[in-house]
Design a protein around this motif. Structure first.
Motif, PDB file in Angstrom:
ATOM      1  N   ASN A 146      10.056  23.311 -21.823  1.00 61.17           N
ATOM      2  CA  ASN A 146      10.889  22.556 -21.025  1.00 61.17           C
ATOM      3  C   ASN A 146      10.864  22.089 -20.265  1.00 61.17           C
ATOM      4  O   ASN A 146       9.740  22.431 -19.232  1.00 61.17           O
ATOM      5  CB  ASN A 146      12.771  23.932 -20.973  1.00 61.17           C
ATOM      6  N   LEU A 147      11.255  20.846 -19.750  1.00 63.60           N
ATOM      7  CA  LEU A 147      11.457  20.252 -19.078  1.00 63.60           C
ATOM      8  C   LEU A 147      12.996  20.625 -18.378  1.00 63.60           C
ATOM      9  O   LEU A 147      13.291  20.846 -18.582  1.00 63.60           O
ATOM     10  CB  LEU A 147      10.821  18.526 -18.712  1.00 63.60           C
ATOM     11  N   VAL A 148      12.956  20.664 -16.610  1.00 65.51           N
ATOM     12  CA  VAL A 148      13.849  20.785 -15.458  1.00 65.51           C
ATOM     13  C   VAL A 148      14.330  20.078 -15.053  1.00 65.51           C
ATOM     14  O   VAL A 148      13.415  19.751 -13.847  1.00 65.51           O
ATOM     15  CB  VAL A 148      13.819  22.642 -15.142  1.00 65.51           C
ATOM     16  N   GLN A 149      15.511  19.203 -14.553  1.00 61.83           N
ATOM     17  CA  GLN A 149      15.870  18.474 -13.219  1.00 61.83           C
ATOM     18  C   GLN A 149      15.836  19.858 -11.594  1.00 61.83           C
ATOM     19  O   GLN A 149      16.762  20.062 -12.710  1.00 61.83           O
ATOM     20  CB  GLN A 149      15.992  17.642 -13.948  1.00 61.83           C
ATOM     21  N   LEU A 150      15.646  18.796 -10.583  1.00 67.26           N
ATOM     22  CA  LEU A 150      16.465  19.569  -9.571  1.00 67.26           C
ATOM     23  C   LEU A 150      16.922  18.180  -8.827  1.00 67.26           C
ATOM     24  O   LEU A 150      16.214  17.154  -9.008  1.00 67.26           O
ATOM     25  CB  LEU A 150      15.381  20.283  -9.003  1.00 67.26           C
ATOM     26  N   ILE A 151      18.028  18.616  -8.623  1.00 70.37           N
ATOM     27  CA  ILE A 151      18.955  17.652  -8.002  1.00 70.37           C
ATOM     28  C   ILE A 151      19.237  17.829  -6.518  1.00 70.37           C
ATOM     29  O   ILE A 151      19.316  18.610  -6.562  1.00 70.37           O
ATOM     30  CB  ILE A 151      19.946  16.980  -8.567  1.00 70.37           C
ATOM     31  N   GLN A 152      19.605  16.880  -5.741  1.00 69.48           N
ATOM     32  CA  GLN A 152      19.978  16.932  -4.673  1.00 69.48           C
ATOM     33  C   GLN A 152      21.084  15.951  -4.458  1.00 69.48           C
ATOM     34  O   GLN A 152      20.779  15.432  -4.550  1.00 69.48           O
ATOM     35  CB  GLN A 152      19.136  17.186  -3.440  1.00 69.48           C
ATOM     36  N   PRO A 153      22.630  16.433  -4.056  1.00 74.15           N
ATOM     37  CA  PRO A 153      23.077  15.439  -4.250  1.00 74.15           C
ATOM     38  C   PRO A 153      23.594  14.220  -3.202  1.00 74.15           C
ATOM     39  O   PRO A 153      22.742  15.262  -1.493  1.00 74.15           O
ATOM     40  CB  PRO A 153      24.827  16.372  -4.139  1.00 74.15           C
TER      41      PRO A 153
ATOM     42  N   GLU B  66      14.621   8.838  -5.584  1.00 82.11           N
ATOM     43  CA  GLU B  66      16.613   8.676  -5.968  1.00 82.11           C
ATOM     44  C   GLU B  66      16.147   7.941  -6.971  1.00 82.11           C
ATOM     45  O   GLU B  66      15.840   7.467  -7.644  1.00 82.11           O
ATOM     46  CB  GLU B  66      16.802   7.692  -4.476  1.00 82.11           C
ATOM     47  N   GLN B  67      17.068   8.444  -7.590  1.00 81.60           N
ATOM     48  CA  GLN B  67      17.728   8.642  -9.243  1.00 81.60           C
ATOM     49  C   GLN B  67      19.280   8.097  -8.830  1.00 81.60           C
ATOM     50  O   GLN B  67      20.151   8.963  -8.732  1.00 81.60           O
ATOM     51  CB  GLN B  67      17.650   9.454 -10.280  1.00 81.60           C
ATOM     52  N   GLY B  68      19.504   6.556  -8.882  1.00 75.32           N
ATOM     53  CA  GLY B  68      21.059   6.923  -8.489  1.00 75.32           C
ATOM     54  C   GLY B  68      21.850   7.552  -6.752  1.00 75.32           C
ATOM     55  O   GLY B  68      21.291   7.156  -5.898  1.00 75.32           O
ATOM     56  N   PRO B  69      23.121   8.283  -7.340  1.00 76.80           N
ATOM     57  CA  PRO B  69      23.322   9.575  -6.517  1.00 76.80           C
ATOM     58  C   PRO B  69      22.577  10.362  -5.734  1.00 76.80           C
ATOM     59  O   PRO B  69      23.580  10.863  -5.058  1.00 76.80           O
ATOM     60  CB  PRO B  69      24.981   9.193  -7.145  1.00 76.80           C
ATOM     61  N   VAL B  70      21.971  10.905  -6.228  1.00 75.21           N
ATOM     62  CA  VAL B  70      21.037  12.069  -6.387  1.00 75.21           C
ATOM     63  C   VAL B  70      19.877  12.041  -5.625  1.00 75.21           C
ATOM     64  O   VAL B  70      19.112  10.465  -6.401  1.00 75.21           O
ATOM     65  CB  VAL B  70      21.433  13.009  -7.450  1.00 75.21           C
TER      66      VAL B  70
ATOM     67  N   PRO C  39      13.849  18.506  -1.172  1.00 75.09           N
ATOM     68  CA  PRO C  39      11.986  18.346  -0.828  1.00 75.09           C
ATOM     69  C   PRO C  39      11.740  19.645  -0.378  1.00 75.09           C
ATOM     70  O   PRO C  39      10.563  20.240  -0.606  1.00 75.09           O
ATOM     71  CB  PRO C  39      11.944  17.869   0.868  1.00 75.09           C
ATOM     72  N   ALA C  40      12.068  20.604   0.089  1.00 78.59           N
ATOM     73  CA  ALA C  40      12.030  21.734   0.306  1.00 78.59           C
ATOM     74  C   ALA C  40      11.563  22.975  -0.534  1.00 78.59           C
ATOM     75  O   ALA C  40      11.082  23.783  -0.819  1.00 78.59           O
ATOM     76  CB  ALA C  40      13.163  22.619   1.599  1.00 78.59           C
ATOM     77  N   GLU C  41      12.846  22.749  -1.463  1.00 78.32           N
ATOM     78  CA  GLU C  41      12.409  23.216  -2.948  1.00 78.32           C
ATOM     79  C   GLU C  41      10.970  22.479  -3.502  1.00 78.32           C
ATOM     80  O   GLU C  41      10.491  23.339  -3.297  1.00 78.32           O
ATOM     81  CB  GLU C  41      13.546  23.527  -3.717  1.00 78.32           C
ATOM     82  N   TYR C  42      10.786  22.316  -3.922  1.00 77.96           N
ATOM     83  CA  TYR C  42      10.040  21.115  -4.210  1.00 77.96           C
ATOM     84  C   TYR C  42       8.323  21.645  -4.172  1.00 77.96           C
ATOM     85  O   TYR C  42       7.467  21.990  -4.248  1.00 77.96           O
ATOM     86  CB  TYR C  42       9.462  19.690  -4.106  1.00 77.96           C
ATOM     87  N   GLU C  43       8.534  21.400  -2.134  1.00 75.79           N
ATOM     88  CA  GLU C  43       7.308  22.668  -1.527  1.00 75.79           C
ATOM     89  C   GLU C  43       7.063  23.572  -1.551  1.00 75.79           C
ATOM     90  O   GLU C  43       5.911  24.455  -2.510  1.00 75.79           O
ATOM     91  CB  GLU C  43       7.664  21.769  -0.449  1.00 75.79           C
TER      92      GLU C  43
END
Length: 130
Positions: A123-130, A108-112, A89-93
């Motif tokens: 390109n599209l780039v995904q950011l995840i937080q476990p 939320e997408q499964g475990p992340v 959330p902080a990186e998104y902002e």
């Protein structure tokens, strides 16, 4: 033991990608070489010693293989690479404040927790937080 040393992402413009990946995303330059005729060999990596042996090559994305591949991924909404962050959330902002365009906000997408943004160079780039 085998480890990943370098991976690449095809980009429309290496110089523009270098600026985005360093100035906006916060990566550091690892290699920056002019191979002649305006061809750049540029790698970036995580700052502050995180993953010091892993580099991301900003690969020229033109040509009969790279261009259709990159465009097909983008048009299908598939990220070309996934980066992890500690506080999504902080990186998104932070990134939105810098003008980064997200195709989807953190959810939320499964475990992340995941979000996807446009890297401005095809390109599209995904950011995840476990």
């Amino acid at each position: 033991m085998i480890k990943v040393a370098m991976t690449s992402v095809f980009v429309e413009d290496v110089a523009r990608a270098h600026a985005f990946y360093t100035d906006v995303l916060g990566f550091e330059t690892r290699l920056h070489m002019d191979l002649g005729d305006g061809t750049l060999f540029v790698t970036v990596g995580a700052r502050q010693g995180a993953q010091p042996d892993l580099q991301l090559l900003l690969e020229p994305g033109q040509g009969p293989i790279a261009d259709p591949y990159r465009r097909a991924l983008y048009e299908a909404g598939i990220p070309c690479i996934v980066f992890s962050v500690e506080d999504l959330p902080a990186e998104y902002e932070r990134l939105r404040g810098l003008g980064v365009r997200f195709t989807h906000a953190p959810r939320e997408q499964g475990p992340v927790l995941a979000a996807v943004f446009d890297d401005t160079v095809g390109n599209l780039v995904q950011l995840i937080q476990p």
